[in-house]
Design an enzyme around this catalytic site. Structure first.
Site, PDB file in Angstrom:
ATOM      1  N   SER A 125       0.844  -1.198   0.000  1.00  0.00           N
ATOM      2  CA  SER A 125       0.000   0.000   0.000  1.00  0.00           C
ATOM      3  C   SER A 125       0.883   1.254   0.000  1.00  0.00           C
ATOM      4  O   SER A 125       1.659   1.460  -0.934  1.00  0.00           O
ATOM      5  CB  SER A 125      -0.945  -0.046   1.204  1.00  0.00           C
ATOM      6  N   ASP A 153      -9.545  -4.876  -5.003  1.00  0.00           N
ATOM      7  CA  ASP A 153      -8.900  -3.713  -4.404  1.00  0.00           C
ATOM      8  C   ASP A 153      -9.230  -2.442  -5.180  1.00  0.00           C
ATOM      9  O   ASP A 153      -9.134  -2.421  -6.416  1.00  0.00           O
ATOM     10  CB  ASP A 153      -7.389  -3.944  -4.383  1.00  0.00           C
TER      11      ASP A 153
END
Length: 327
Positions: free
Chosen positions: A170, A270
């Site tokens: 991330s 995602d």
């Protein structure tokens, strides 16, 4: 005084509440857990916490896999940058410690998880600066470097500086990208080179939506858009700053990535999935001379391999893919 009676200055829900007395409440942080100097009972991995710098305050958690007593072969080195939107989690949190234990056990690498300073108390680019300092500190342990000073014994004894990797999930994936770009401009200590980098579910964004991202007003209300403004309010160019948006006129060429291998991992559900694929395509089209791979797991959400409470088949698949890269 309890947090319920303190006056709120601002909040970035569901992540952070900022109070007028200067204190910060991190609402989604996983709890601190201590290292395992005598081997984790589940993985056999040993870990310890060290200080990289007192000024600025940068620390790290080191991980060493279970090794034979007479181990003489050096191990690949992974400098890891945790996720959390630049504003939550740490190298010492439960989630990241559990994840690194699994990865180090499977990959048999020496890992250094960097605890960089967090926004909003320390807005970007501070995290980037801390991670660069940490990466240079790791490189300073190579036999090619004669700078002297105290050395970390695990790095000196077990680290193979010809197999130095960086990686992150991330926001940490974003950091890994920016460290590889910076290493293309500034040399690491002792002439050490980055062999490879993995970017897992990396955080990139821009002022214009791509793929399945929300359109119109909803785009500017999306968490990735709002996060950048919260953690880097003074960013030149806003969400089109090259740290977050590596594409476009005037941006440094991705051909300058200072590694020879790159792995980009995405997950089918995602919200950042399309950005990861977009980044992968940008690198391929940039003229970069290295080897880039894309790895996708269908049916999973953002950083599922870190958040998942049990070791599912997809979690095992992700850990094994990362381990096969770190050789």
């Amino acid at each position: 005084m309890s947090s319920s009676t303190k006056e709120i200055a601002s909040e970035f829900l569901p992540f952070i509440r900022f109070y007028k007395d200067g204190s910060v409440e991190r609402l989604l942080d996983s709890p601190y857990v201590p290292p395992s100097p005598n081997q984790n009972p589940e993985t056999g991995v040993s870990s310890k916490d060290i200080t990289i710098s007192d000024n600025p305050n940068i620390s790290a958690r080191l991980y060493l896999p279970n090794l034979p007593q007479n181990q003489s072969q050096k191990l690949p080195i992974l400098v890891y940058f945790h996720g959390g939107g630049f504003c939550i989690e740490s190298a010492f949190s439960f989630l990241d410690t559990r994840y690194l234990n699994s990865l180090v056990s499977e990959a048999r690498v020496l890992a250094i998880s960097v605890d960089y300073r967090l926004a909003p108390e320390n807005p970007l680019p501070i995290a980037y600066e801390d991670c660069w300092d940490a990466l240079r500190w790791v490189a300073s342990h190579s036999s090619n470097n004669d700078s002297g000073g105290d050395k970390e014994p695990w790095l000196v004894r077990y680290g193979d500086f010809d197999r130095l990797y960086i990686g992150g999930d991330s926001a940490g994936g974003n950091i890994a990208h920016n460290m590889a770009m910076k290493a293309g401009v500034e040399s690491l200590c002792g002439g050490v080179k980055i062999l490879g980098a993995f970017l897992s579910h990396p955080y990139f964004w821009s002022s214009k939506p791509i793929g399945s991202e929300p359109k119109g007003e909803d785009f500017e209300k999306a968490v990735p858009y709002l996060t950048w403004d919260f953690v880097y309010p003074s960013a030149p160019g806003g969400v089109d700053n090259p740290m977050l948006n590596p594409a476009g006129e005037g941006k440094p060429s991705l051909a300058g990535l200072a590694c020879s291998r790159l792995l980009v991992c995405v997950a089918g559900k995602d919200a950042l999935r399309d950005r990861g694929v977009w980044y992968y395509d940008l690198v391929k089209e940039s003229g970069w001379k290295g080897e880039v791979e894309l790895f996708e797991v269908e049916g999973e959400d953002h950083c599922y391999h870190i958040f998942c409470v049990s070791e599912t088949e997809n979690v095992k698949k992700m850990i094994k893919r990362l381990a096969s890269f770190l050789v």
